[in-house]
Enzyme design. Structure first.
Site, PDB file in Angstrom:
ATOM      1  CD  GLU A   1      -1.835  -2.388   1.325  1.00 18.43           C
ATOM      2  OE1 GLU A   1      -0.727  -2.657   1.838  1.00 18.43           O
ATOM      3  OE2 GLU A   1      -2.681  -3.251   1.046  1.00 18.43           O
TER       4      GLU A   1
ATOM      5  CG  HIS B   1     -12.261  -7.273   5.084  1.00 19.46           C
ATOM      6  ND1 HIS B   1     -11.421  -7.976   5.907  1.00 19.46           N
ATOM      7  CD2 HIS B   1     -11.742  -7.407   3.844  1.00 19.46           C
ATOM      8  CE1 HIS B   1     -10.452  -8.521   5.198  1.00 19.46           C
ATOM      9  NE2 HIS B   1     -10.614  -8.192   3.941  1.00 19.46           N
TER      10      HIS B   1
END
Lengths: 326, 341
Positions: free
Chosen positions: A59, A128
């Protein structure tokens, strides 16, 4: 043309990449797979692997490389597969992208979009389900948007891509396929920094954004029918910069404000909204500014826990009634 | 295994001789500038963090000299020399260090964080190693636009422990991007010595794991740096993928001017100072038949003048106005016109 929220994102990407050859897409599984949620479906076929780049699980690299390309005049769109993973790129976003223009004395531009699928209510559990927007809304140099409708999903993404600054675009996963709208075929954008009244009302203001707009409108309908309450619903749409004028206008109009968001209570956007109102519209208030947000815990997995933690229509109805009765 | 690569005999041309003298000028200018900065800091004319690169001049010079216009460089916090060699105006650089309105960042950030985007020098943050992903993105742009430019990212052996460095090198290797990674291994991450930072001897060894070549070179020997950099940069520019050059060197001063570096053995410093890059290069010039005394006088006069002019400019420049604190946060929007050609 009628489309879902995710299709609106996909068509914005498609159209902007067609419009400007400097727009390109980078992220985990965005090419071959078309994204974990299919937001980037068809892009690889349309634009080739040089402009739709599958990356390793990195990321910081994804955002950092976006910055490097952006300062050289490209318009990268980088995807965090889940907004939860944005923490791995936190330094690149807040220390690198957000300061680029400032520390270069105004002699650099960083037109970067970070797409971040956020939100709970899909049994995603701790990693999530997150709504990390408030980590970024206090970082000058960034812009932060959170579309709640199909129209805004497309219009705000296009505006973000065309903006000359780093924009974090929080797209709510629960909305991806649960809402549909008929969109104009012609090109349109939604201005960054402008909130929108979704429902007019005079008794109470409900200020919200993203995943809780739909629930808020449902709740407003219920109290209108059952209690005769006219609730005004303001959709913030942009979280940085906040549309202070719109926030103050609705607060002054109704005198009672409930802020609803799916992010946690403490340190969330609601606190800032409440502070703006108490500082600048205090004499118009007929009650405390209330907040209905996720509980101050992690978004747990098991359904009874998840339900207890997150706001929902019933909880919003109760909060409206309680504030209306104040 | 990376190999230590020594100097190679260059074909003699007038242009080459001129180039060699220019290299000498750059190293002397960097040293003179650095020394003046340290003094100005002691006089409280430069506030905040000052990170001297004294002793490491051969690296900035040897890596940047073969670069071309349009190449992108992300220096680290100690690479004042990169600014000077890449053509940044010394006066604006000095104004930057003094926090003046005329400085690169208009007083917004200290020391080298301002960068100089006019010369494609991207300012670093204090999160060391974070510039490597950025340089990789610049290289990605060069390849997408079929440009023959390269990106160069400097980092210390200290920063090599950060995840950003791994992510950047891995992706650069996967994509075979035109990016050169330059490790300035000066043996200390602030106070932490090499043996507490890594279990291997050479950072360059890691390159192989990312699918490209690592080179080890004496960072105090300009000719050695140059010999490797000229060749490696040509490969990177030709599209043969990324490369890593590790320059072994030593930090003369503390981590910053505030740091007396008492954790180091004084003998170690003295030993490294016998390998100072400037006298080493002077020896080379002398061997080539130059009248060193004459050249040194000329160059000292010139560097002194440039540094003094920079100081004068910076001291006479205004400080920013308080209301400018809120400027330069956001770029105006220009109707979606993207800049890359």
């Amino acid at each position: 043309m009628e489309m879902t929220y995710i299709k609106a994102i996909n068509s914005a990407l498609m159209e902007e990449m067609r419009r400007d050859e400097n727009v390109f897409m980078m992220g985990e599984d965005v090419g071959e797979l078309g994204g974990a949620f299919k937001a980037t479906e068809g892009l690889l076929e349309a634009f080739g692997e040089e402009r739709v780049i599958d990356t390793p699980i990195s990321e910081a690299l994804i955002v950092g490389a976006g910055i490097g390309a952006a300062v050289l005049g490209m318009r990268p769109i980088v995807e965090m597969q889940f907004a939860d993973f944005i923490s791995c790129a936190f330094d690149q976003i807040v220390n690198m992208a957000a300061t680029t223009r400032y520390r270069h004395g105004g002699r650099a531009e960083c037109p970067l979009v970070v797409r971040a699928p956020s939100g709970a209510g899909i049994h995603g559990a701790l990693f999530h389900s997150q709504n990390p927007e408030a980590w970024f809304t206090r970082v000058p140099g960034l812009k932060v948007v959170a579309p709640a409708t199909v129209y805004d999903a497309k219009g705000l993404l296009k505006a973000a891509i065309r903006d000359n600054n780093p924009v974090i675009y929080f797209e709510h996963k629960r909305l991806y396929r649960s809402i549909k709208e008929d969109l104009p075929d012609a090109d349109f954008t939604v201005p960054i920094g402008a909130a929108e009244i979704r429902k007019e009302g005079t008794d109470l203001s409900l200020i919200t954004y993203g995943g809780t707009l739909g629930q808020s409108l449902d709740a407003a309908k219920i109290v209108e029918k059952e209690d005769g309450l006219a609730v005004e619903v303001l959709d913030l749409r942009t979280l940085l910069p906040l549309d202070r004028d719109a926030i103050l206008a609705t607060a002054r109009k109704t005198g009672k404000v409930l802020v609803v968001h799916e992010d946690r209570l403490t340190g969330g956007i609601g606190g800032e909204v409440a502070a703006i109102i108490s500082e600048h519209a205090f004499e118009f208030l007929d009650g405390p500014v209330r907040r209905l947000c996720a509980l101050d815990t992690h978004v747990a997995f098991s359904p009874p826990l998840e339900e207890a933690i997150l706001p929902n229509t019933n909880k919003i109805v109760d909060a409206i009634r309680s504030l209306a009765a104040y | 295994m990376p190999q230590a690569e020594g100097a190679r005999v260059q074909p003699e041309t007038a242009a080459r001789v001129e180039y060699e003298l220019q290299l000498y000028y750059w190293m002397k200018l960097i040293r003179a500038f650095e020394d003046r900065v340290s003094r100005l800091h002691r006089q409280n004319k430069i506030m905040g963090g000052v990170y001297s690169g004294a002793g490491q001049e051969a690296i900035c010079t040897g890596i940047c000299a073969p670069l071309k216009d349009g190449d992108f460089v992300a220096p680290l916090h100690r690479d004042l020399g990169v600014f000077l060699v890449r053509g940044c105006d010394p006066a604006r650089l000095m104004a930057q260090l003094m926090g003046k309105e005329t400085g690169l960042s208009r007083g917004k950030d200290s020391f080298l964080h301002g960068g100089d985007m006019e010369h494609l020098i991207f300012g670093s943050t204090s999160m060391l190693g974070s510039s490597l992903p950025v340089a990789v993105g610049a290289a990605l742009k060069f390849r997408m636009k079929r440009e023959k430019n390269i990106a160069v990212a400097f980092f210390g052996e200290g920063a090599s422990s950060r995840g950003d460095v791994h992510e950047a090198m891995n992706f650069a290797g996967v994509q075979k991007l035109p990016v050169l990674f330059v490790c300035e291994n000066n043996r200390y991450a602030y106070s932490t010595p090499l043996e507490k930072q890594m279990a291997i001897d050479d950072v360059a060894d890691r390159a192989e794991a990312y699918g490209f070549k690592g080179h080890v070179v004496s960072g105090n020997d300009l000719l050695a740096v140059l010999e490797v950099s000229e060749r490696v940069i040509a490969h990177v520019r030709a599209g043969e993928g990324p490369a890593l050059i590790e320059c072994k060197t030593y930090r003369y001063r503390g981590h910053s001017e505030h740091d007396a570096a008492l954790y180091r053995d004084q003998e170690e410093l003295l030993e490294w100072q016998t390998r100072d890059p400037i006298p080493q290069y002077e020896l080379f010039l002398e061997k080539k038949g130059h009248d060193l005394k004459h050249i040194r006088e000329q160059i000292d006069e010139r560097t002194h003048r440039v540094v003094q002019e920079a100081v004068d400019f910076a001291e006479q420049s205004p400080l920013p106005k308080p209301e400018e604190a809120l400027e330069d946060l956001y770029a105006p929007n220009s109707g979606a016109v993207s800049k890359a050609k």
